[in-house]
Design a protein around this motif. Sequence first.
Motif, PDB file in Angstrom:
ATOM      1  N   ARG A 153     -48.229   8.943 -58.653  1.00  0.00           N
ATOM      2  CA  ARG A 153     -49.575   8.910 -58.096  1.00  0.00           C
ATOM      3  C   ARG A 153     -49.554   8.086 -56.813  1.00  0.00           C
ATOM      4  NH1 ARG A 153     -51.824   6.851 -61.997  1.00  0.00           N
ATOM      5  NH2 ARG A 153     -52.556   8.760 -63.002  1.00  0.00           N
ATOM      6  N   PRO A 154     -49.878   8.671 -55.665  1.00  0.00           N
ATOM      7  CA  PRO A 154     -49.875   7.907 -54.411  1.00  0.00           C
ATOM      8  C   PRO A 154     -50.825   6.714 -54.481  1.00  0.00           C
ATOM      9  CG  PRO A 154     -50.017  10.258 -53.973  1.00  0.00           C
ATOM     10  CD  PRO A 154     -50.208  10.093 -55.448  1.00  0.00           C
ATOM     11  N   LEU A 155     -50.383   5.609 -53.931  1.00  0.00           N
ATOM     12  CA  LEU A 155     -51.176   4.382 -53.893  1.00  0.00           C
ATOM     13  C   LEU A 155     -51.304   3.945 -52.435  1.00  0.00           C
ATOM     14  CD1 LEU A 155     -49.404   2.565 -56.873  1.00  0.00           C
ATOM     15  CD2 LEU A 155     -51.591   3.793 -56.942  1.00  0.00           C
ATOM     16  N   PRO A 156     -52.133   4.624 -51.666  1.00  0.00           N
ATOM     17  CA  PRO A 156     -52.196   4.344 -50.224  1.00  0.00           C
ATOM     18  C   PRO A 156     -52.806   2.982 -49.927  1.00  0.00           C
ATOM     19  CG  PRO A 156     -53.925   5.879 -50.856  1.00  0.00           C
ATOM     20  CD  PRO A 156     -53.065   5.690 -52.070  1.00  0.00           C
ATOM     21  N   ILE A 157     -52.292   2.362 -48.878  1.00  0.00           N
ATOM     22  CA  ILE A 157     -52.825   1.092 -48.396  1.00  0.00           C
ATOM     23  C   ILE A 157     -52.381   0.903 -46.947  1.00  0.00           C
ATOM     24  CG2 ILE A 157     -50.837  -0.252 -49.181  1.00  0.00           C
ATOM     25  CD1 ILE A 157     -52.734  -2.570 -49.768  1.00  0.00           C
ATOM     26  N   GLY A 158     -53.282   0.435 -46.134  1.00  0.00           N
ATOM     27  CA  GLY A 158     -52.943   0.097 -44.753  1.00  0.00           C
ATOM     28  C   GLY A 158     -52.388   1.241 -43.935  1.00  0.00           C
ATOM     29  N   HIS A 159     -52.789   2.470 -44.226  1.00  0.00           N
ATOM     30  CA  HIS A 159     -52.331   3.652 -43.480  1.00  0.00           C
ATOM     31  C   HIS A 159     -50.817   3.845 -43.569  1.00  0.00           C
ATOM     32  CE1 HIS A 159     -56.347   3.938 -41.774  1.00  0.00           C
ATOM     33  NE2 HIS A 159     -56.256   2.674 -41.387  1.00  0.00           N
ATOM     34  N   LEU A 160     -50.182   3.292 -44.601  1.00  0.00           N
ATOM     35  CA  LEU A 160     -48.753   3.507 -44.789  1.00  0.00           C
ATOM     36  C   LEU A 160     -48.516   4.883 -45.404  1.00  0.00           C
ATOM     37  CD1 LEU A 160     -47.634   0.026 -46.162  1.00  0.00           C
ATOM     38  CD2 LEU A 160     -47.587   0.855 -43.815  1.00  0.00           C
ATOM     39  N   ALA A 161     -47.392   5.480 -45.046  1.00  0.00           N
ATOM     40  CA  ALA A 161     -47.067   6.807 -45.558  1.00  0.00           C
ATOM     41  C   ALA A 161     -46.730   6.727 -47.043  1.00  0.00           C
ATOM     42  CB  ALA A 161     -45.898   7.404 -44.777  1.00  0.00           C
ATOM     43  N   GLU A 162     -47.287   7.649 -47.813  1.00  0.00           N
ATOM     44  CA  GLU A 162     -47.028   7.756 -49.236  1.00  0.00           C
ATOM     45  C   GLU A 162     -46.476   9.148 -49.521  1.00  0.00           C
ATOM     46  OE1 GLU A 162     -47.729   5.909 -52.381  1.00  0.00           O
ATOM     47  OE2 GLU A 162     -47.346   4.289 -50.975  1.00  0.00           O
ATOM     48  N   PRO A 163     -45.816   9.324 -50.670  1.00  0.00           N
ATOM     49  CA  PRO A 163     -45.364  10.674 -51.020  1.00  0.00           C
ATOM     50  C   PRO A 163     -46.512  11.675 -50.988  1.00  0.00           C
ATOM     51  CG  PRO A 163     -44.363   9.073 -52.486  1.00  0.00           C
ATOM     52  CD  PRO A 163     -45.372   8.323 -51.656  1.00  0.00           C
ATOM     53  N   PHE A 164     -46.175  12.914 -50.647  1.00  0.00           N
ATOM     54  CA  PHE A 164     -47.110  14.032 -50.558  1.00  0.00           C
ATOM     55  C   PHE A 164     -48.041  13.901 -49.356  1.00  0.00           C
ATOM     56  CE2 PHE A 164     -46.599  12.771 -55.107  1.00  0.00           C
ATOM     57  CZ  PHE A 164     -45.584  13.669 -55.416  1.00  0.00           C
ATOM     58  N   PHE A 165     -47.595  13.176 -48.322  1.00  0.00           N
ATOM     59  CA  PHE A 165     -48.412  13.090 -47.113  1.00  0.00           C
ATOM     60  C   PHE A 165     -48.393  14.408 -46.343  1.00  0.00           C
ATOM     61  CE2 PHE A 165     -44.232  12.318 -45.446  1.00  0.00           C
ATOM     62  CZ  PHE A 165     -44.252  12.795 -44.151  1.00  0.00           C
ATOM     63  N   THR A 166     -47.461  15.300 -46.703  1.00  0.00           N
ATOM     64  CA  THR A 166     -47.397  16.617 -46.102  1.00  0.00           C
ATOM     65  C   THR A 166     -47.291  17.656 -47.208  1.00  0.00           C
ATOM     66  OG1 THR A 166     -46.093  18.081 -44.668  1.00  0.00           O
ATOM     67  CG2 THR A 166     -44.892  16.392 -45.866  1.00  0.00           C
ATOM     68  N   ALA A 167     -47.827  18.847 -46.929  1.00  0.00           N
ATOM     69  CA  ALA A 167     -47.798  19.903 -47.942  1.00  0.00           C
ATOM     70  C   ALA A 167     -46.402  20.490 -48.121  1.00  0.00           C
ATOM     71  CB  ALA A 167     -48.785  21.014 -47.558  1.00  0.00           C
ATOM     72  N   ASP A 168     -45.539  20.322 -47.143  1.00  0.00           N
ATOM     73  CA  ASP A 168     -44.175  20.843 -47.222  1.00  0.00           C
ATOM     74  C   ASP A 168     -43.290  19.785 -47.871  1.00  0.00           C
ATOM     75  OD1 ASP A 168     -41.747  22.049 -46.945  1.00  0.00           O
ATOM     76  OD2 ASP A 168     -41.831  22.257 -44.756  1.00  0.00           O
ATOM     77  N   TYR A 169     -42.913  20.016 -49.124  1.00  0.00           N
ATOM     78  CA  TYR A 169     -42.141  19.003 -49.853  1.00  0.00           C
ATOM     79  C   TYR A 169     -40.782  18.763 -49.210  1.00  0.00           C
ATOM     80  CZ  TYR A 169     -40.266  16.356 -53.791  1.00  0.00           C
ATOM     81  OH  TYR A 169     -39.722  15.359 -54.575  1.00  0.00           O
ATOM     82  N   ASP A 170     -40.203  19.791 -48.608  1.00  0.00           N
ATOM     83  CA  ASP A 170     -38.891  19.620 -47.988  1.00  0.00           C
ATOM     84  C   ASP A 170     -38.945  18.664 -46.796  1.00  0.00           C
ATOM     85  OD1 ASP A 170     -37.759  21.362 -49.811  1.00  0.00           O
ATOM     86  OD2 ASP A 170     -38.093  23.129 -48.543  1.00  0.00           O
ATOM     87  N   ARG A 171     -40.105  18.522 -46.179  1.00  0.00           N
ATOM     88  CA  ARG A 171     -40.263  17.613 -45.042  1.00  0.00           C
ATOM     89  C   ARG A 171     -40.814  16.254 -45.467  1.00  0.00           C
ATOM     90  NH1 ARG A 171     -44.048  18.689 -41.855  1.00  0.00           N
ATOM     91  NH2 ARG A 171     -43.166  17.642 -40.038  1.00  0.00           N
ATOM     92  N   ASP A 172     -41.058  16.085 -46.757  1.00  0.00           N
ATOM     93  CA  ASP A 172     -41.653  14.840 -47.256  1.00  0.00           C
ATOM     94  C   ASP A 172     -40.548  13.804 -47.462  1.00  0.00           C
ATOM     95  OD1 ASP A 172     -43.109  12.847 -48.441  1.00  0.00           O
ATOM     96  OD2 ASP A 172     -44.172  14.162 -49.825  1.00  0.00           O
ATOM     97  N   TRP A 173     -40.248  13.045 -46.408  1.00  0.00           N
ATOM     98  CA  TRP A 173     -39.167  12.067 -46.495  1.00  0.00           C
ATOM     99  C   TRP A 173     -39.534  10.904 -47.413  1.00  0.00           C
ATOM    100  CZ3 TRP A 173     -40.170   7.081 -44.968  1.00  0.00           C
ATOM    101  CH2 TRP A 173     -41.293   6.884 -44.159  1.00  0.00           C
ATOM    102  N   VAL A 174     -40.828  10.625 -47.576  1.00  0.00           N
ATOM    103  CA  VAL A 174     -41.231   9.532 -48.461  1.00  0.00           C
ATOM    104  C   VAL A 174     -40.945   9.910 -49.915  1.00  0.00           C
ATOM    105  CG1 VAL A 174     -43.084   7.948 -49.062  1.00  0.00           C
ATOM    106  CG2 VAL A 174     -43.055   9.018 -46.808  1.00  0.00           C
ATOM    107  N   ALA A 175     -41.269  11.141 -50.287  1.00  0.00           N
ATOM    108  CA  ALA A 175     -40.977  11.592 -51.648  1.00  0.00           C
ATOM    109  C   ALA A 175     -39.473  11.588 -51.907  1.00  0.00           C
ATOM    110  CB  ALA A 175     -41.552  12.994 -51.865  1.00  0.00           C
ATOM    111  N   ALA A 176     -38.692  11.955 -50.894  1.00  0.00           N
ATOM    112  CA  ALA A 176     -37.239  11.926 -51.057  1.00  0.00           C
ATOM    113  C   ALA A 176     -36.743  10.501 -51.285  1.00  0.00           C
ATOM    114  CB  ALA A 176     -36.570  12.538 -49.830  1.00  0.00           C
ATOM    115  N   CYS A 177     -37.331   9.541 -50.583  1.00  0.00           N
ATOM    116  CA  CYS A 177     -36.937   8.138 -50.774  1.00  0.00           C
ATOM    117  C   CYS A 177     -37.290   7.657 -52.182  1.00  0.00           C
ATOM    118  CB  CYS A 177     -37.619   7.259 -49.732  1.00  0.00           C
ATOM    119  SG  CYS A 177     -37.013   7.483 -48.043  1.00  0.00           S
TER     120      CYS A 177
END
Length: 201
Positions: A153-177
């Motif tokens: 579950r994304p826990l956004p704070i301070g405009h930091l990037a969280e997983p699922f920030f983009t609809a394309d999962y292959d480009r979601d580097w946060v989810a990969a991390c």
Amino acid sequence: LRTPHPAPRRVPASGARPGAGRATRTALLLLPLPVVILGSFAVAAGLRSGYGPTGWTYARTWTSFLLPMELALCGYGALLGAWAGPRLAARRPAAAATATTAALCLTLAATASLVPHLQQLTTTTVARSIAWDAQNTRIRTEAAHGATDVGYRPLPIGHLAEPFFTADYDRDWVAACVSRWYGVDRIHRLTGRGGAGTPGP
């Protein structure tokens, strides 16, 4: 009557030019500006190599631009005060006192305006830390039991990037991390508030 003699002409030191001191002061005054500009290009180049062509647009990276700019502005303010303060005090003492009081009030007002935002950020940070600890424990438990696809579950704070920030999962580097951090193959979005939540799209 004795004819007054003209005052002796001051001869500059050998090798010194009359405008050398002024040129040096001007150079020192303007030096932070190109340093900040060139430093910003260096930051942009570094972020491009680390995060790709759009890396410099990420919100958290702007601290790298703002910090040297704020330091340069503080330096300019100190130099301006050191130059204008004595001159204003010598010519118009009352105006100098008024300007000092106005600057102090402006500084206090600017500082006070940050208090509500800091209070809100503190509350948000505490709530996020509690949710983060609970989610971290759950994901580690699932991964220890052999799960390869866990909910997050994304826990956004301070405009930091969280997983699922983009609809394309292959480009979601946060989810990969996140997946690499927990040793799983993939994560999926959780919605809802309690328990494991509901898998999202």
